[in-house]
Design an enzyme around this catalytic site. Structure first.
Site, short mmCIF file in Angstrom:
data_model
loop_
_atom_site.label_atom_id
_atom_site.label_comp_id
_atom_site.label_asym_id
_atom_site.label_seq_id
_atom_site.Cartn_x
_atom_site.Cartn_y
_atom_site.Cartn_z
N SER A 145 -28.49 10.57 18.66
CA SER A 145 -27.96 10.73 20.01
C SER A 145 -28.30 9.50 20.84
CB SER A 145 -28.57 11.96 20.70
OG SER A 145 -28.22 11.97 22.07
N TYR A 160 -36.03 16.54 22.12
CA TYR A 160 -34.71 16.17 21.57
C TYR A 160 -34.65 14.67 21.33
CZ TYR A 160 -29.56 16.05 21.30
OH TYR A 160 -28.26 15.86 20.90
P1 NAD Z 1 -22.94 22.83 18.85
O1 NAD Z 1 -24.01 23.61 19.51
O2 NAD Z 1 -21.53 23.16 19.12
O3 NAD Z 1 -23.15 22.86 17.27
C1 NAD Z 1 -24.42 22.85 16.67
C2 NAD Z 1 -24.33 23.62 15.35
O4 NAD Z 1 -25.60 23.57 14.70
C3 NAD Z 1 -23.97 25.10 15.56
O5 NAD Z 1 -22.94 25.47 14.68
C4 NAD Z 1 -25.29 25.82 15.26
O6 NAD Z 1 -25.11 27.14 14.77
C5 NAD Z 1 -25.90 24.88 14.23
N1 NAD Z 1 -27.35 25.05 14.14
C6 NAD Z 1 -28.25 25.07 15.16
N2 NAD Z 1 -29.48 25.28 14.69
C7 NAD Z 1 -29.36 25.39 13.34
C8 NAD Z 1 -30.29 25.61 12.29
N3 NAD Z 1 -31.61 25.77 12.53
N4 NAD Z 1 -29.83 25.68 11.01
C9 NAD Z 1 -28.51 25.54 10.75
N5 NAD Z 1 -27.59 25.33 11.70
C10 NAD Z 1 -28.01 25.25 12.98
O7 NAD Z 1 -23.23 21.31 19.22
P2 NAD Z 1 -22.46 19.93 18.88
O8 NAD Z 1 -22.24 19.25 20.18
O9 NAD Z 1 -21.34 20.14 17.94
O10 NAD Z 1 -23.66 19.17 18.17
C11 NAD Z 1 -23.62 18.69 16.85
C12 NAD Z 1 -24.67 17.61 16.70
O11 NAD Z 1 -24.34 16.49 17.56
C13 NAD Z 1 -26.08 18.03 17.12
O12 NAD Z 1 -27.02 17.47 16.21
C14 NAD Z 1 -26.25 17.43 18.48
O13 NAD Z 1 -27.59 17.21 18.81
C15 NAD Z 1 -25.47 16.14 18.32
N6 NAD Z 1 -25.04 15.52 19.58
C16 NAD Z 1 -24.14 16.13 20.39
C17 NAD Z 1 -23.75 15.50 21.56
C18 NAD Z 1 -22.77 16.13 22.51
O14 NAD Z 1 -22.60 15.60 23.62
N7 NAD Z 1 -22.09 17.20 22.15
C19 NAD Z 1 -24.28 14.25 21.90
C20 NAD Z 1 -25.20 13.65 21.04
C21 NAD Z 1 -25.56 14.29 19.87
#
Ligand code: NAD
Length: 254
Positions: A145, A160
């Site tokens: 991130s 985080y």
């Molecule tokens: P989201 O919450 O929509 O998806 C996260 C997924 O991870 C969900 O399906 C959840 O069930 C799964 N998950 C959570 N804990 C888990 C565990 N212990 N075991 C297995 N599965 C688990 O979020 P997203 O935005 O799609 O995020 C995806 C990735 O991108 C994450 O790692 C997040 O930190 C990263 N990210 C997102 C953003 C953003 O702005 N959306 C920015 C930077 C990084």
């Protein structure tokens, strides 16, 4: 250029969320010809996604697993890979957010976030890398991130940032150790992406506030990240390793 067999499998974690990055990555990789092993703590959701991908002519198998449970991860990887072609790729996408201010941070929150966002990436990689070694080549892509680079500054705070910075260090070390096996390891550092991870769907006001910090005029989409993952997983990206690709609308320039 590296070459991949026509029949090959990618493992995608965190694919359960309906508006999330993992689901978009799974669909994109399936369109690119990958068979997919779908993992998420929400087993029902990845089961439904496997059905969708199969209905669209792709090949997918799913399992419910908590990525922070090492034995569970080993069992789930064995389960989904049993009936699929050789595993050449891993997308570590599962993650949780953590908006708790540092002065209010308790040990349980620190551990929850580190265990899922960093230990989970290690457990998956440890389970999948030997399969890539056996296949003779591979691609590991893990979602960090921009928070790791800027010290928070987005919705999530210290644990985080720490976990996502750890993902970058892990990626560089994996690149070095696994490179001799023709396996690359790269991280993607997204900026704000329109999903539900920042405490629910983004309102137009929140999007406008986020855009003020960017050099482009919109927040990111899950397809923006899926395109980057697909490239870093392709055969043609084999000379790129140990890198962190910012897909962040110009939020962090270094
Ligand atoms: P989201 O919450 O929509 O998806 C996260 C997924 O991870 C969900 O399906 C959840 O069930 C799964 N998950 C959570 N804990 C888990 C565990 N212990 N075991 C297995 N599965 C688990 O979020 P997203 O935005 O799609 O995020 C995806 C990735 O991108 C994450 O790692 C997040 O930190 C990263 N990210 C997102 C953003 C953003 O702005 N959306 C920015 C930077 C990084």
């Amino acid at each position: 250029m590296d070459t991949f067999p026509g029949e090959r499998t990618a493992i995608v974690t965190g694919a359960g969320s309906p508006r999330g990055i993992g689901r978009a990555v799974a669909h994109r990789l399936a369109r690119d010809g990958w068979a997919i092993g779908l993992l998420d703590i929400d087993g029902e959701a990845v089961g439904a996604l496997a059905g969708e991908i199969s209905a669209a002519g792709g090949r997918a198998v799913s399992a419910g697993v908590d990525v922070s449970d090492r034995a569970g991860v080993e069992a789930a990887v064995a389960e989904v890979t049993a009936g699929l072609p050789p595993v050449l790729a891993l997308a570590n996408i599962a993650g949780v957010s953590s908006p708790v201010p540092y002065l209010e941070l308790e040990d349980g929150e620190w551990e929850r976030v580190l265990r899922t966002n960093l230990f989970g990436v290690h457990y998956l990689t440890a389970a999948v890398a030997p399969l890539m070694v056996a296949a003779g080549t591979g691609r590991i892509v893990s979602i960090s991130s921009v928070s790791a680079q800027r010290g928070g500054g987005t919705y999530s705070k210290t644990p985080y940032s720490v976990a996502k910075a750890g993902v970058i260090g892990l990626t560089r070390s994996l690149a070095r150790e696994l490179g001799p096996h023709a396996i690359t390891a790269n991280a993607i550092a997204p900026g704000p992406i329109d999903t539900d991870i920042m405490g629910g769907a983004l309102s137009d006001e929140r999007k406008a506030a986020l855009v003020e910090e960017l050099v482009v005029n919109r927040v990111g989409t899950v397809e923006d990240i899926a395109a980057a993952v697909a490239f870093l997983m392709s055969a043609e990206s084999g000379y790129i390793t140990g890198q962190t690709l910012n897909v962040d609308g110009g939020l962090y320039m270094h």
